[in-house]
Write a protein that holds these residues in place. Structure first.
Motif, PDB file in Angstrom:
ATOM      1  N   HIS A   1     -19.234  -8.386  18.420  1.00 43.72           N
ATOM      2  CA  HIS A   1     -17.796  -8.142  18.285  1.00 43.72           C
ATOM      3  C   HIS A   1     -17.225  -8.875  17.065  1.00 43.72           C
ATOM      4  O   HIS A   1     -16.477  -8.278  16.276  1.00 43.72           O
ATOM      5  CB  HIS A   1     -17.069  -8.576  19.558  1.00 43.72           C
TER       6      HIS A   1
ATOM      7  N   LEU B   1     -22.692  -9.837  22.947  1.00 47.65           N
ATOM      8  CA  LEU B   1     -21.480  -9.057  22.710  1.00 47.65           C
ATOM      9  C   LEU B   1     -20.484  -9.816  21.832  1.00 47.65           C
ATOM     10  O   LEU B   1     -19.839  -9.217  20.965  1.00 47.65           O
ATOM     11  CB  LEU B   1     -20.815  -8.674  24.034  1.00 47.65           C
TER      12      LEU B   1
ATOM     13  N   THR C   1     -17.988   0.073  16.818  1.00 46.74           N
ATOM     14  CA  THR C   1     -18.736  -1.054  17.375  1.00 46.74           C
ATOM     15  C   THR C   1     -17.791  -2.130  17.891  1.00 46.74           C
ATOM     16  O   THR C   1     -17.968  -2.659  19.001  1.00 46.74           O
ATOM     17  CB  THR C   1     -19.669  -1.652  16.298  1.00 46.74           C
TER      18      THR C   1
ATOM     19  N   THR D   1     -17.647  -3.147  21.868  1.00 44.00           N
ATOM     20  CA  THR D   1     -17.977  -4.515  22.280  1.00 44.00           C
ATOM     21  C   THR D   1     -16.757  -5.239  22.845  1.00 44.00           C
ATOM     22  O   THR D   1     -16.887  -6.024  23.788  1.00 44.00           O
ATOM     23  CB  THR D   1     -18.581  -5.321  21.108  1.00 44.00           C
TER      24      THR D   1
END
Length: 150
Positions: A118, A114, A94, A98
């Protein structure tokens, strides 16, 4: 997993985490006294640059340990350190996706989402990977103690 893989992944993870947390603090938690300032801290650009330069080598070493360590452990039905390893694996994916998308997305709402994903995945990855390392050291020490007794 070979020692150089473990050390390089650990050091690169530390560099990416420290620069990422520092950049986050400088960008979102600090306020400049200068109303015309573009950045909130003089090192903000340097932290982002270091973060972006250290991330590709981290991803490369991750690919190496994916082959030498992670895939092998996934084939074993139960391992003592699976939960922290799986959490690290999912959040690393992930965090990487991101981070890549942050460089190309321009829509403001998408960009905000995002950033949140992130940062959240980076924090969870850092904590899970640290836990994974601590558990691994404790398991190795326990295994050494059992072998010495036997």
């Amino acid at each position: 997993m070979r020692p150089w893989e473990r050390w390089s992944f650990g050091v690169l993870s530390l560099v990416v985490a420290v620069t990422g947390f520092a950049y986050f603090a400088m960008k979102y938690l600090m306020v400049s006294d200068d109303p015309f300032a573009v950045v909130n801290h003089p090192w903000q650009s340097a932290m982002l640059s270091l973060h972006l330069l250290a991330s590709p080598p981290l991803i490369l070493v991750f690919g190496i340990i994916l082959n030498s360590h992670i895939m092998r452990k996934l084939r074993v039905p139960t391992t003592a350190n699976r939960r922290s390893g799986m959490t690290s694996l999912v959040t690393f994916g992930t965090m990487t996706a991101t981070g890549y998308l942050l460089q190309v997305v321009t829509h403001e709402t998408g960009l905000q989402a995002l950033v949140i994903l992130h940062v959240a995945s980076g924090v969870v990855f850092s904590a899970a990977y640290l836990a994974h390392l601590i558990i691994s050291v404790r398991l190795a020490n326990a295994w050494t103690a059992v072998r010495e007794v036997a």
